[in-house]
Scaffold this active site. Structure first.
Site, short mmCIF file in Angstrom:
data_model
loop_
_atom_site.label_atom_id
_atom_site.label_comp_id
_atom_site.label_asym_id
_atom_site.label_seq_id
_atom_site.Cartn_x
_atom_site.Cartn_y
_atom_site.Cartn_z
N CYS A 201 0.84 -1.19 0.00
CA CYS A 201 0.00 0.00 0.00
C CYS A 201 0.88 1.25 0.00
CB CYS A 201 -0.91 -0.01 1.23
SG CYS A 201 -1.83 1.52 1.45
N CYS A 204 0.21 3.24 3.52
CA CYS A 204 0.68 2.79 4.84
C CYS A 204 1.73 1.69 4.78
CB CYS A 204 -0.51 2.32 5.68
SG CYS A 204 -1.12 0.67 5.24
N CYS A 217 -6.31 -1.93 0.53
CA CYS A 217 -5.37 -2.24 1.60
C CYS A 217 -6.17 -2.74 2.80
CB CYS A 217 -4.56 -1.00 1.98
SG CYS A 217 -3.52 -1.26 3.44
N CYS A 220 -5.18 -0.13 6.10
CA CYS A 220 -5.59 1.27 6.30
C CYS A 220 -6.87 1.64 5.56
CB CYS A 220 -4.47 2.24 5.90
SG CYS A 220 -4.26 2.42 4.11
N ASP A 338 21.49 0.20 -15.93
CA ASP A 338 21.26 -1.01 -15.13
C ASP A 338 20.27 -1.90 -15.87
OD1 ASP A 338 20.41 -2.92 -13.32
OD2 ASP A 338 20.27 -1.53 -11.63
#
EC number: 6.3.5.13
Length: 412
Positions: A201, A204, A217, A220, A338
């Site tokens: 999430c 949170c 979520c 929360c 990368d």
């Protein structure tokens, strides 16, 4: 500019003239379009030039990890139904390139602007947009792009209190979290094929639950908002529940999603969905993407895929086996140096396709394909790879600078 008053000061006019001169010199020297260097020079001479150029335009900003250039093009086509448009159609999406593009649109009414994710908040401050389209956020250019949640946080802080109407993808939790700080959001159910950047999430840090097409979520309560626009198969559903057919020359589900978001943006400017979607049919290719070109007696379809989310969408477009596939990966500064993201791509989706591998990082890609149990050949260049393929269609998938190399080689 559109309107009666000329917003440009003598200094701004000088900056525009100097920028165009430098861009023309760059083109004459064969160094590309010159838009970036021209914009840099212009902004040096007048740091407020972008704001001045935008002040008589109704602007829409388009930002995302994938699909920015195509969606910008689709929106520009749709808005031409309502007046002249200026746009950074070639994808120069940082302030210098945007400034260059706007300097070329003296009679425009609308500015349709693709913006690099990292520059969105600053460009929004300068251009005071009427609308901002947020499509998706996923990992990209790992060596220098901030981790995706940090980008979402930049968006969230930068757009807080913005007067713009934000058109945002309800299916991407990072985008929803970023857009939720804005007072005026139109949610579009555009879908999300790549989910690996959205399991925790953003609000949170809790674990995201994903039943079916929904998400929330469990800790929360942060959850998917109710969309007012939606992509449903080959149709866009508008806020009144009417279904409008999507007819595109561009392939794949991702482009239908781009069209759905574009239709929602067009409606903000008063262009109805039917008109917007009819206009979008004009787009055949975007900066070479999806073009089919003849080369050495074969038909090469050029496909751009810059990161795991893009590769996943692109694999869903290609013709079924045994259509040959050429893969080309570079790791120059514009790509990100990368290449560890190659391990995030599911190359087993290419099973049954003869594969040729080219590009600066062909050996990195070869190792990845070996682990995925794919049959492939490493080739020196495009010419050798094409010679190994039978006559007919070849799907060519490349990341950013590799794609530019291919276009130069095939004369596209």
């Amino acid at each position: 500019m559109a309107g009666n008053s000329d917003p440009l000061t003598p200094r701004a006019k000088l900056a525009v003239t100097a920028g165009k001169a430098v861009a023309a010199a760059s083109r004459a020297a064969g160094r590309g379009s010159g838009s970036v260097i021209g914009g840099r020079v212009a902004l040096k001479l007048d740091p407020d030039l972008l704001a001045r150029l935008a002040q008589n335009l109704d602007c829409v900003l388009v930002s995302a990890t994938n699909g920015k250039t195509t969606t910008t093009r689709l929106i520009a086509e749709a808005l031409r139904a309502a007046g002249p448009v200026v746009s950074n159609a070639l994808g120069a999406n940082m302030p210098a390139g945007i400034t260059s593009a706007l300097a070329g649109g003296s009679d425009a009414k609308f500015g349709v602007i693709e913006v690099d994710e990292k520059y969105l908040a600053g460009v929004a401050r300068d251009t005071d947009p009427k609308c901002i389209a947020l499509l998706n956020l996923s990992r990209d250019q790992l060596d220098r792009a901030a981790e995706t949640r940090m980008l979402a946080e930049n968006w969230r802080e930068g757009l807080a209190g913005s007067k713009a109407v934000v058109v945002a993808n309800a299916d991407d939790p990072l985008v929803v979290w970023a857009a939720s700080s804005s007072p005026n959001v139109i949610w579009v159910a555009a879908g999300q094929m790549w989910k690996d950047d959205a399991w925790s999430c953003p609000s949170c840090g809790g674990v995201m639950q994903r039943p079916g097409d929904d998400w929330f979520c469990g800790e929360c309560g942060f959850r998917r908002p109710t969309p007012s626009w939606a992509l449903s198969g080959d149709h866009v559903i508008d806020p009144h529940g009417s279904a409008w057919p999507i007819h595109l020359q561009l392939p794949g589900r991702a482009n239908k999603a781009n069209a759905a978001s574009s239709a929602a943006v067009a409606a903000v400017f008063g262009v109805p969905p039917q008109v917007a979607l009819e206009r979008m049919y004009q787009v055949q290719a975007v900066a070479g993407r999806y073009d089919v070109v003849q080369f050495e007696g074969r038909d090469l379809r050029l496909l751009l895929a810059k990161n795991p989310a893009g590769w996943l969408e692109t694999f869903s477009l290609i013709d079924p086996p045994p259509t040959p596939v050429i893969l080309s990966v570079n790791a120059r500064s514009a790509d990100g140096t990368d290449t560890s993201w190659l391990w995030d791509v599911d190359y087993t989706r290419l099973t049954g396709h003869p594969i040729c591998v080219i590009g600066d990082r062909k050996l990195d890609l070869a190792v990845r394909l070996e682990v995925a149990n794919q049959q492939f050949q490493v080739c020196e260049d495009l010419d050798q790879a094409v010679q190994l393929c039978p006559p007919g269609r070849i799907e060519v998938i490349a990341n950013y600078t590799a794609f530019q190399d291919l276009r130069r080689r095939v004369g596209n």
